[in-house]
Design a protein around this motif. Sequence first.
Motif, PDB file in Angstrom:
ATOM      1  N   THR A   1      16.701   8.630   3.337  1.00 50.07           N
ATOM      2  CA  THR A   1      16.721  10.059   3.661  1.00 50.07           C
ATOM      3  C   THR A   1      15.476  10.506   4.423  1.00 50.07           C
ATOM      4  OG1 THR A   1      15.792  10.621   1.491  1.00 50.07           O
ATOM      5  CG2 THR A   1      18.209  10.635   1.703  1.00 50.07           C
ATOM      6  N   GLY A   2      14.598   9.551   4.752  1.00 46.14           N
ATOM      7  CA  GLY A   2      13.412   9.885   5.540  1.00 46.14           C
ATOM      8  C   GLY A   2      12.245  10.431   4.744  1.00 46.14           C
ATOM      9  N   ARG A   3      12.356  10.442   3.434  1.00 47.76           N
ATOM     10  CA  ARG A   3      11.251  10.948   2.611  1.00 47.76           C
ATOM     11  C   ARG A   3      10.167   9.906   2.388  1.00 47.76           C
ATOM     12  NH1 ARG A   3      13.719  13.877  -2.517  1.00 47.76           N
ATOM     13  NH2 ARG A   3      11.510  14.315  -2.834  1.00 47.76           N
ATOM     14  N   LEU A   4      10.529   8.624   2.583  1.00 48.40           N
ATOM     15  CA  LEU A   4       9.588   7.516   2.419  1.00 48.40           C
ATOM     16  C   LEU A   4       9.613   6.696   3.703  1.00 48.40           C
ATOM     17  CD1 LEU A   4       7.754   5.800   0.489  1.00 48.40           C
ATOM     18  CD2 LEU A   4       9.836   4.537  -0.111  1.00 48.40           C
ATOM     19  N   LYS A   5       8.446   6.522   4.312  1.00 50.15           N
ATOM     20  CA  LYS A   5       8.329   5.728   5.537  1.00 50.15           C
ATOM     21  C   LYS A   5       7.801   4.348   5.152  1.00 50.15           C
ATOM     22  CE  LYS A   5       5.941   5.527   9.938  1.00 50.15           C
ATOM     23  NZ  LYS A   5       4.797   5.994  10.695  1.00 50.15           N
ATOM     24  N   VAL A   6       8.407   3.301   5.692  1.00 50.01           N
ATOM     25  CA  VAL A   6       8.002   1.927   5.389  1.00 50.01           C
ATOM     26  C   VAL A   6       7.629   1.223   6.682  1.00 50.01           C
ATOM     27  CG1 VAL A   6       8.723  -0.274   4.399  1.00 50.01           C
ATOM     28  CG2 VAL A   6       9.540   1.858   3.378  1.00 50.01           C
TER      29      VAL A   6
ATOM     30  N   LYS B   1       0.854  -1.190   0.000  1.00 51.80           N
ATOM     31  CA  LYS B   1       0.000   0.000   0.000  1.00 51.80           C
ATOM     32  C   LYS B   1       0.884   1.231   0.000  1.00 51.80           C
ATOM     33  CE  LYS B   1      -2.570   0.459   3.653  1.00 51.80           C
ATOM     34  NZ  LYS B   1      -3.636   0.550   4.660  1.00 51.80           N
ATOM     35  N   PHE B   2       0.571   2.163  -0.892  1.00 50.40           N
ATOM     36  CA  PHE B   2       1.184   3.488  -0.883  1.00 50.40           C
ATOM     37  C   PHE B   2       0.179   4.447  -0.287  1.00 50.40           C
ATOM     38  CE2 PHE B   2       4.160   2.330  -4.388  1.00 50.40           C
ATOM     39  CZ  PHE B   2       5.318   2.830  -3.817  1.00 50.40           C
ATOM     40  N   VAL B   3       0.580   5.162   0.743  1.00 46.54           N
ATOM     41  CA  VAL B   3      -0.243   6.226   1.298  1.00 46.54           C
ATOM     42  C   VAL B   3       0.398   7.533   0.874  1.00 46.54           C
ATOM     43  CG1 VAL B   3      -1.111   7.322   3.391  1.00 46.54           C
ATOM     44  CG2 VAL B   3      -0.971   4.821   3.256  1.00 46.54           C
TER      45      VAL B   3
ATOM     46  N   THR C   1       4.627   5.309   3.023  1.00 43.87           N
ATOM     47  CA  THR C   1       3.989   6.611   3.138  1.00 43.87           C
ATOM     48  C   THR C   1       4.950   7.700   2.688  1.00 43.87           C
ATOM     49  OG1 THR C   1       2.739   5.793   5.045  1.00 43.87           O
ATOM     50  CG2 THR C   1       2.809   8.182   4.733  1.00 43.87           C
ATOM     51  N   ALA C   2       4.445   8.604   1.857  1.00 38.06           N
ATOM     52  CA  ALA C   2       5.269   9.717   1.362  1.00 38.06           C
ATOM     53  C   ALA C   2       4.356  10.873   1.001  1.00 38.06           C
ATOM     54  CB  ALA C   2       6.071   9.287   0.142  1.00 38.06           C
ATOM     55  N   ASP C   3       4.969  12.044   0.806  1.00 41.30           N
ATOM     56  CA  ASP C   3       4.183  13.175   0.309  1.00 41.30           C
ATOM     57  C   ASP C   3       4.058  13.056  -1.218  1.00 41.30           C
ATOM     58  OD1 ASP C   3       6.559  14.201  -0.865  1.00 41.30           O
ATOM     59  OD2 ASP C   3       6.925  15.518   0.822  1.00 41.30           O
TER      60      ASP C   3
END
Length: 96
Positions: free
Chosen positions: A76-81, A26-28, A54-56
């Motif tokens: 780099t913390g831009r994508l949370k898994v 799932k991509f949020v 999860t990402a912006d």
Amino acid sequence: MSDVIDAAVSALNEKLAGSGFEGVAKFVIRNEGAILLDASGARAGDDAADVTMTADTDTFRAILAGNLNPTAAFMTGRLKVDGDMGAALRLGSVLS
């Protein structure tokens, strides 16, 4: 459903075609919604998944465009898994 989600579902289905991706991911996309990916492709939805990323919107678009490696986004913390990192890595190789 938002235009961002609609466009992302289309782009993901093109990338996933014939990939044989196993599992449910799932991509949020913050402030837009969620997308589920499995062996049958991508669709809008927020059901349970093996892994949730999860990402912006900008980060997600950069990953889809091939301008940002999913692993680099994570580091780099831009994508949370959250969840099965193996599934995230398998999906990352399909998206790259």
